[in-house]
Scaffold this active site. Structure first.
Site, PDB file in Angstrom:
ATOM      1  CG  PHE A  40      -1.828   1.261   1.170  1.00 60.04           C
ATOM      2  CD1 PHE A  40      -2.963   1.266   0.377  1.00 60.04           C
ATOM      3  CD2 PHE A  40      -1.504   2.411   1.864  1.00 60.04           C
ATOM      4  CE1 PHE A  40      -3.770   2.392   0.295  1.00 60.04           C
ATOM      5  CE2 PHE A  40      -2.305   3.544   1.796  1.00 60.04           C
ATOM      6  CZ  PHE A  40      -3.444   3.536   1.007  1.00 60.04           C
TER       7      PHE A  40
ATOM      8  CG  ASP B 209       5.931   3.973   1.499  1.00 58.36           C
ATOM      9  OD1 ASP B 209       5.899   4.735   2.485  1.00 58.36           O
ATOM     10  OD2 ASP B 209       4.946   3.809   0.745  1.00 58.36           O
TER      11      ASP B 209
ATOM     12  CE  LYS C   6      -0.397   7.189   6.282  1.00 56.03           C
ATOM     13  NZ  LYS C   6      -1.628   7.895   5.925  1.00 56.03           N
TER      14      LYS C   6
END
Length: 408
Positions: A147, A232, A261
């Site tokens: 994801f 990531d 984030k």
């Protein structure tokens, strides 16, 4: 004319969203109005312990005083210039973020998906300019069940049909191999490979943690093959796993790290691509950009986030409380939990399917004053703010036990 009335209760607000908001989310039926630390409060004043923390965007809790203060200070001075001009906050932010992550250069962006898209462009440019891959032939190897976001390019290499179906035609240039499989990865890499792009821990897939040695193997394989290792760390980074970056658990330094984030402290969207000078140095004016990327407000908040992490206190806290989380979940195995994976304050918990889906368990937890979210099937994820206390964490685990026992 009388002033319009506005819905006030949770039910009224949820019903008001239905006709005007795109239905691209299926949120739990709770309407948050206030928050502080690890706690949120709905419009009726009910309090909930936040065990999701905005998918790691709220690593430092809601409205952390140092982050709110940094934002307030900057709001009174300057918020946006665009990169058409320099601003007085950006250099300091870039210097400290590069030092924190052990890299040389920073490309500031806004969202996690933008960081991934930027990393893809960067890897391709490097492949053409440095590695000598023929034009338009560069490939990037990714892992199944990944994801990395939901933009059209990113869903092109997703294996989640919910994310992909109906959004083609898809962007070429990606090769998908099983996660945690070095042999498959090695077979997929060739002279056209610009990069291997992976999550050190696959969050959306259920907090899947690779075998010891996998990340070191990826690093060695990419070094031998002359391609980039792009990690990531948008969900796994910035303290979540007990280290600044999850790759540090194996002593690995990728060529490029993608951050987002938590970098915005739960206040503004902030993301970044950080990496070696030889890699980020391939970008030239006009080849990539963002109006808001590196804006003064984002840089001020991002700098305050880096300051919190520079002490190492949050990383240590996540590691120590991670033991409480792990031990508590281990005690529930065989009592409604069929398995779990955890690292630091991050866990994927597989609930006995006979007790319901992950969504159903999350709804029951919500009624107990605990906010969590499902991933797939009967798996829920737990990712509380790193500011949570041991007592609060223990209480959340007790609520999980109660929900599972009641559902048995």
């Amino acid at each position: 004319m009388t002033a319009p009335t506005h819905p006030r209760t949770s039910d009224e607000l949820i019903r008001a969203e239905e006709p005007v908001l795109a239905h691209n989310y299926h949120p739990l039926p709770v309407v948050v109005a206030r928050a502080e630390g690890a706690w949120v409060e709905d419009v009726e004043g009910r309090r909930y312990l936040d065990m999701l923390a905005g998918y790691s965007a709220l690593n430092f809790g809601h409205r952390h005083p140092a982050l709110v203060e940094a934002a307030h200070r900057q709001l009174d001075r300057l918020t946006l210039t665009s990169r058409a001009f320099h601003n007085d906050r950006l250099a300091g932010f870039a210097e400290r973020l590069a030092a924190l992550t052990g890299q040389d250069m920073v490309l500031p962006m806004n969202t996690g998906a933008e960081a991934v898209e930027s990393g893809i462009k960067l890897a391709r440019k490097w492949a053409y300019d440095v590695k000598g891959v023929p034009a338009d032939r560069a490939t990037i190897v990714v892992a199944a069940d990944n994801f990395h976001g939901r933009t059209t390019t990113i869903v092109s290499f997703s294996t989640d049909e919910t994310a992909r179906s109906g959004f083609g035609p898809f962007t070429p240039g990606f090769r998908i191999v099983p996660y945690n499989d070095l042999a498959a990865l090695e077979a997929a890499v060739d002279e056209t490979t610009a990069a291997v792009l992976i999550e050190p821990i696959q969050g959306e897939a259920g907090v899947l943690i690779p075998d010891d040695g996998y990340l070191a193997g990826v690093r060695e394989l990419t070094r031998r093959a002359g391609c980039l290792f792009v990690a990531d760390e948008i969900q796994s980074g910035l303290g979540r796993t007990g280290r600044t970056l999850a790759v540090e658990h194996e002593g690995v330094v990728p060529d490029v790290v993608l951050l987002g984030k938590a970098l915005g402290g739960g206040i503004v969207p902030v993301s970044a691509v950080v990496g070696r000078r030889e890699v980020l140095g391939v970008l030239h004016p006009g080849e990539h950009g963002s109006t808001f990327g590196g804006n003064p407000l984002a840089a001020a908040v991002g700098t305050a986030v880096v300051e919190l992490l520079e002490t190492g206190a949050f990383q240590r806290r996540a590691a120590e409380l991670g033991e409480v989380l792990r031990d508590g979940l281990a005690a529930l195995v065989g009592r409604g939990v069929v398995g779990f994976r955890s690292r630091g304050l991050w866990a994927g918990v597989d609930v006995d399917p006979a007790l319901g889906t992950g969504r159903a368990v999350s709804e029951r937890l919500m009624r107990e004053g605990i906010l969590a979210k499902d991933t797939h099937g009967s798996t829920i994820r737990l990712a509380p703010p790193l500011t949570i206390t041991a007592d609060e964490l223990t209480s959340a685990l007790a609520s999980l036990e109660k929900v599972l026992v009641a559902g048995a």
